[in-house]
Design an enzyme around this catalytic site. Structure first.
Site, PDB file in Angstrom:
ATOM      1  N   ASP A  12     -16.666  -1.037  -1.424  1.00 36.21           N
ATOM      2  CA  ASP A  12     -16.276   0.314  -2.803  1.00 36.21           C
ATOM      3  C   ASP A  12     -16.696  -0.215  -4.171  1.00 36.21           C
ATOM      4  O   ASP A  12     -17.550  -1.116  -4.706  1.00 36.21           O
ATOM      5  CB  ASP A  12     -14.803  -0.610  -3.521  1.00 36.21           C
ATOM      6  CG  ASP A  12     -13.422  -0.449  -3.036  1.00 36.21           C
ATOM      7  OD1 ASP A  12     -14.158  -0.737  -0.964  1.00 36.21           O
ATOM      8  OD2 ASP A  12     -12.779  -0.554  -2.523  1.00 36.21           O
ATOM      9  N   ASP A 134      -3.741   7.698   3.669  1.00 35.08           N
ATOM     10  CA  ASP A 134      -2.965   6.089   2.594  1.00 35.08           C
ATOM     11  C   ASP A 134      -1.964   6.499   2.065  1.00 35.08           C
ATOM     12  O   ASP A 134      -1.775   7.730   1.912  1.00 35.08           O
ATOM     13  CB  ASP A 134      -4.370   6.392   1.339  1.00 35.08           C
ATOM     14  CG  ASP A 134      -5.911   6.322   1.291  1.00 35.08           C
ATOM     15  OD1 ASP A 134      -6.345   5.290   2.726  1.00 35.08           O
ATOM     16  OD2 ASP A 134      -6.616   7.221   1.344  1.00 35.08           O
TER      17      ASP A 134
END
Length: 244
Positions: A12, A134
């Site tokens: 990330d 998500d």
């Protein structure tokens, strides 16, 4: 035991650095490396083939930011990279592919601009487009998890599998970065309802037994992030499992 699970490490990115968040909270950021390429090379050296690269700056800015990091990793390693975060336009998408991504993972755009995202499935092929799902309490969240969409997870999956989607990355936000184990039950439900999708589970993996539990539940793939950086799962163990 069921078919061996494909284990995909994640990097990330914020400010070009390798970080992890907890439950998608940008205020709960921990920097693990200043240079993500160093981490990517460690994965490659351990025999890892695939990388999930997330542009958290891009997700927040609603446009891709970390093209440079993507290009450095794809030019200097043999990793197959899927890239997500901030992809909002055809130009973004083509630029990400031009910078070396093999696949893209898209969430917010799939929720907010269904027609545009559906056109990408047709234009680029469902082997290159991964639908990000998500979810929190089985509801979809978007924009780097900053917004709730009021869209039920299973309805979302049903709509997009009908439109040709075959690859889905599902993250249980309540588990993400918490190191408390994945929501194996949820992923099992998804596979029961959508047995033909290539599901990538994400969120909560904290120890190697979590990977085995997902594998035994028939989950095809899993993204692992914080557990690697916190050394509760070693990349050597991952490679040994994958190569058995």
């Amino acid at each position: 035991m069921s078919t061996k699970i494909d284990i995909i490490p994640a990097i990330d990115l914020i400010d070009g650095k390798c970080v992890r968040l907890s439950q998608g909270d940008y205020n709960q950021k921990k920097i693990y490396a200043d240079d993500p390429l160093v981490i990517a090379k460690q994965f490659e050296d351990a025999g890892i083939k695939r990388l999930h690269l997330v542009d958290l700056d891009g997700a927040k800015a609603k446009q891709v930011v970390n093209y440079g990091v993507l290009e450095r990793i794809t030019k200097n390693t043999s990793l197959v990279v899927d890239f997500g975060g901030g992809i909002q336009s055809d130009e973004d998408l083509e630029k990400v592919f031009d910078h070396g991504a093999e696949m893209v993972t898209c969430g917010s755009i799939a929720v907010k601009e269904v027609e545009k995202f559906t056109s990408w499935i047709t234009k680029f092929g469902n082997d290159r487009i991964i639908l990000a799902a998500d979810a929190k309490n089985k509801m979809i969240a978007v924009s780097g998890w900053q917004e709730d969409s009021k869209l039920p997870l299973f309805e979302y999956l049903k709509d997009y599998t009908a439109k040709g989607i075959t690859k889905v990355l599902c993250t249980d936000i309540s588990k993400d970065g918490m190191m408390q184990g994945p929501n194996t039950e949820l992923y099992g439900e998804i596979m029961k309802d959508f047995p033909h999708i290539e599901l990538i589970a994400s969120g909560g993996v904290s120890k190697f037994d979590d990977l085995i539990a997902l594998e035994e539940a028939g989950i095809p793939s899993v993204v692992v992030g914080k557990a690697i950086y916190e050394n509760t799962i070693s990349i050597e163990d991952i490679y040994q499992h994958m190569s058995k």
